[in-house]
Design a protein around this motif. Structure first.
Motif, PDB file in Angstrom:
ATOM      1  N   CYS A  52      35.444  19.743  54.825  1.00 29.84           N
ATOM      2  CA  CYS A  52      34.476  20.501  55.622  1.00 29.84           C
ATOM      3  C   CYS A  52      35.219  21.534  56.443  1.00 29.84           C
ATOM      4  O   CYS A  52      36.154  21.190  57.185  1.00 29.84           O
ATOM      5  CB  CYS A  52      33.685  19.571  56.537  1.00 29.84           C
ATOM      6  N   VAL A  54      34.340  23.128  58.971  1.00 30.26           N
ATOM      7  CA  VAL A  54      33.976  23.230  60.399  1.00 30.26           C
ATOM      8  C   VAL A  54      35.043  22.595  61.290  1.00 30.26           C
ATOM      9  O   VAL A  54      35.389  23.128  62.339  1.00 30.26           O
ATOM     10  CB  VAL A  54      32.590  22.586  60.656  1.00 30.26           C
ATOM     11  N   LYS A  55      35.544  21.454  60.875  1.00 28.99           N
ATOM     12  CA  LYS A  55      36.613  20.763  61.616  1.00 28.99           C
ATOM     13  C   LYS A  55      36.205  20.392  63.037  1.00 28.99           C
ATOM     14  O   LYS A  55      36.900  20.730  64.001  1.00 28.99           O
ATOM     15  CB  LYS A  55      37.890  21.610  61.655  1.00 28.99           C
ATOM     16  N   CYS A  56      35.082  19.733  63.176  1.00 31.83           N
ATOM     17  CA  CYS A  56      34.672  19.269  64.506  1.00 31.83           C
ATOM     18  C   CYS A  56      35.745  18.335  65.060  1.00 31.83           C
ATOM     19  O   CYS A  56      36.356  17.567  64.324  1.00 31.83           O
ATOM     20  CB  CYS A  56      33.346  18.520  64.419  1.00 31.83           C
ATOM     21  N   CYS A  59      35.495  14.524  64.274  1.00 30.93           N
ATOM     22  CA  CYS A  59      35.084  14.103  62.935  1.00 30.93           C
ATOM     23  C   CYS A  59      36.251  14.015  61.959  1.00 30.93           C
ATOM     24  O   CYS A  59      36.967  14.990  61.743  1.00 30.93           O
ATOM     25  CB  CYS A  59      34.044  15.088  62.398  1.00 30.93           C
ATOM     26  N   ALA A  61      35.886  13.685  58.791  1.00 30.91           N
ATOM     27  CA  ALA A  61      35.517  14.279  57.499  1.00 30.91           C
ATOM     28  C   ALA A  61      35.833  15.775  57.453  1.00 30.91           C
ATOM     29  O   ALA A  61      35.788  16.384  56.384  1.00 30.91           O
ATOM     30  CB  ALA A  61      34.039  14.051  57.207  1.00 30.91           C
ATOM     31  N   GLY A  62      36.139  16.363  58.591  1.00 28.54           N
ATOM     32  CA  GLY A  62      36.473  17.789  58.606  1.00 28.54           C
ATOM     33  C   GLY A  62      37.905  17.986  58.113  1.00 28.54           C
ATOM     34  O   GLY A  62      38.700  17.056  58.105  1.00 28.54           O
ATOM     35  N   MET A 103      30.284  13.777  54.287  1.00 26.35           N
ATOM     36  CA  MET A 103      31.297  14.834  54.403  1.00 26.35           C
ATOM     37  C   MET A 103      30.664  16.176  54.104  1.00 26.35           C
ATOM     38  O   MET A 103      30.081  16.367  53.041  1.00 26.35           O
ATOM     39  CB  MET A 103      32.447  14.593  53.431  1.00 26.35           C
ATOM     40  N   GLY A 104      30.757  17.085  55.083  1.00 26.13           N
ATOM     41  CA  GLY A 104      30.288  18.450  54.851  1.00 26.13           C
ATOM     42  C   GLY A 104      29.052  18.814  55.637  1.00 26.13           C
ATOM     43  O   GLY A 104      28.123  18.034  55.754  1.00 26.13           O
ATOM     44  N   GLU A 105      29.074  20.038  56.180  1.00 30.47           N
ATOM     45  CA  GLU A 105      27.886  20.594  56.831  1.00 30.47           C
ATOM     46  C   GLU A 105      26.913  20.992  55.709  1.00 30.47           C
ATOM     47  O   GLU A 105      27.203  21.880  54.887  1.00 30.47           O
ATOM     48  CB  GLU A 105      28.314  21.802  57.686  1.00 30.47           C
ATOM     49  N   ILE A 135      24.946  21.272  62.469  1.00 27.68           N
ATOM     50  CA  ILE A 135      25.511  21.849  63.694  1.00 27.68           C
ATOM     51  C   ILE A 135      24.918  23.236  63.946  1.00 27.68           C
ATOM     52  O   ILE A 135      25.252  23.881  64.920  1.00 27.68           O
ATOM     53  CB  ILE A 135      27.043  21.944  63.601  1.00 27.68           C
TER      54      ILE A 135
HETATM   55  S1  SF4 Z   1      31.157  16.960  58.408  1.00 26.10           S
HETATM   56 FE1  SF4 Z   1      29.792  17.566  60.102  1.00 26.10          FE
HETATM   57  S2  SF4 Z   1      30.710  16.654  61.925  1.00 26.10           S
HETATM   58 FE2  SF4 Z   1      32.280  16.629  60.302  1.00 26.10          FE
HETATM   59  S3  SF4 Z   1      33.463  18.522  60.580  1.00 26.10           S
HETATM   60 FE3  SF4 Z   1      31.834  18.982  59.132  1.00 26.10          FE
HETATM   61  S4  SF4 Z   1      30.137  19.774  60.392  1.00 26.10           S
HETATM   62 FE4  SF4 Z   1      31.552  18.723  61.770  1.00 26.10          FE
END
Ligand code: SF4
Length: 323
Positions: A52, A54-56, A59, A61-62, A103-105, A135
């Motif tokens: 993902c 985004v890398k929150c 999280c 999964a990012g 996993m994944g936005e 998000i």
């Molecule tokens: S999977 Fe969701 S919470 Fe995790 S980094 Fe991506 S957007 Fe953020």
């Protein structure tokens, strides 16, 4: 898709690891919500991206991003679980939730829309409730417009759950937690107000709340009408990323389930508030939101109260994509 390993407990949650070849692996999850039996509530959580972007900060999964799953690859995860539990495709579950959240936005992948459009025809599942959490990244307006159409056509009368993941009302801190360009609260509200129709489930404003992250009821009220939006407060689950950034949970899943100041303040403003602490065993399995077993194994660092279940290899299970 080759399902290679699994961790968890049938009575709580199971995390499956699937190999899609070319170094692309994802996880997907099924869980029940004790004390409810599976025929009352069964929740699937599937991946929509390989990694993902985004890398929150909270999280696991990012991180490294290797592209989008096709609709067939998303369906392979759902089909695997359905065939395991309900081989005839008839799913007599009162609440059969499918969340696009492992996993994944999801809004980064239009295949999610194809899956949503096909789901009602694929299985006999009167209790089907897809759930999409986002998000609210900027630049994916076409996805959101099509989502409204699909929800209106296929999931009326409360058969769809939509969630904005806010995590704090402080915009600067939100930008630190979720480091990509996103919709403002005003833009979210403008969309949410068009998305919501009477009879729909209220739109969830989710706070996976870390200590020190403000939730200001005044700011929420400025944008989000309690008639259309509810607030859900969840723990910040134990992850490698949260540990790395020194984030700790506002809610203590091991503490007494008491009144929480923030929940009370929000309720005083008219919001329906759900404080969802969940089952601590899910943290130990690594099936909760923001957790990702492969990241934990890669990091090799201990995570307090998380990821204690061992992965069990699954000898040779292969599912042909698109079959
Ligand atoms: S999977 Fe969701 S919470 Fe995790 S980094 Fe991506 S957007 Fe953020």
């Amino acid at each position: 898709m080759k399902v290679t390993a699994v961790a968890g407990s049938d009575q709580v949650a199971m995390v499956y690891i699937a190999d899609f070849g070319r170094d692309r692996a994802v996880e997907f999850v099924e869980s029940i919500q004790q004390p409810l039996p599976r025929d009352k509530k069964w929740v699937l959580m599937v991946s929509t991206l390989f990694g993902c972007p985004v890398k929150c900060r909270m999280c696991d999964a990012g991180g490294s991003y290797h592209g989008k799953l096709s609709s067939d690859e998303i369906f392979a995860q759902i089909d695997y679980l359905v065939q395991k539990r309900f081989p005839d495709g008839i799913i007599p579950v009162e609440k059969f939730k499918i969340q696009f959240a492992r996993m994944g936005e999801p809004s980064f992948n239009s295949s999610v829309l194809e899956v949503l459009a096909e789901l009602p025809n694929r299985y006999h599942a009167a209790g089907l409730i897809p759930s999409l959490s986002t998000i609210a990244p900027a630049g994916v307006n076409l996805f959101y417009e099509r989502l409204i159409e699909i929800k209106e056509q296929l999931y009326p009368n409360g058969h769809f759950q939509f969630q904005f993941s806010l995590h704090t009302t402080d915009v600067s801190l939100r930008d630190e937690l979720i480091p990509v360009k996103k919709w403002s609260f005003k833009e979210m509200a403008e969309y949410g107000n068009r998305f919501y129709h009477p009879g729909d489930r209220k739109i969830t404003l989710n706070f996976a709340l870390a200590k020190g992250m403000p939730v200001d009821p005044g700011i929420l009220l400025e944008y989000f009408d309690p008639a259309r939006y509810l607030v859900k407060i969840t723990p910040l689950n134990p992850t490698c990323q949260a540990a790395k950034y020194g984030l700790s949970s506002y809610l203590d899943p091991y503490g007494p389930h008491c009144d929480h100041d923030i929940a009370r303040l929000l309720a005083d403003q008219g919001y329906e508030v759900i404080v969802a602490v969940g089952d601590v065993e899910e943290n130990q399995i690594g099936s909760n939101c923001g957790q990702y077993l492969l990241k934990y194994l890669e990091e090799g660092m201990p995570v307090l109260n998380g990821y204690t279940y061992e992965l069990q290899a699954i000898p040779t299970y292969e599912m042909r994509i698109g079959q």
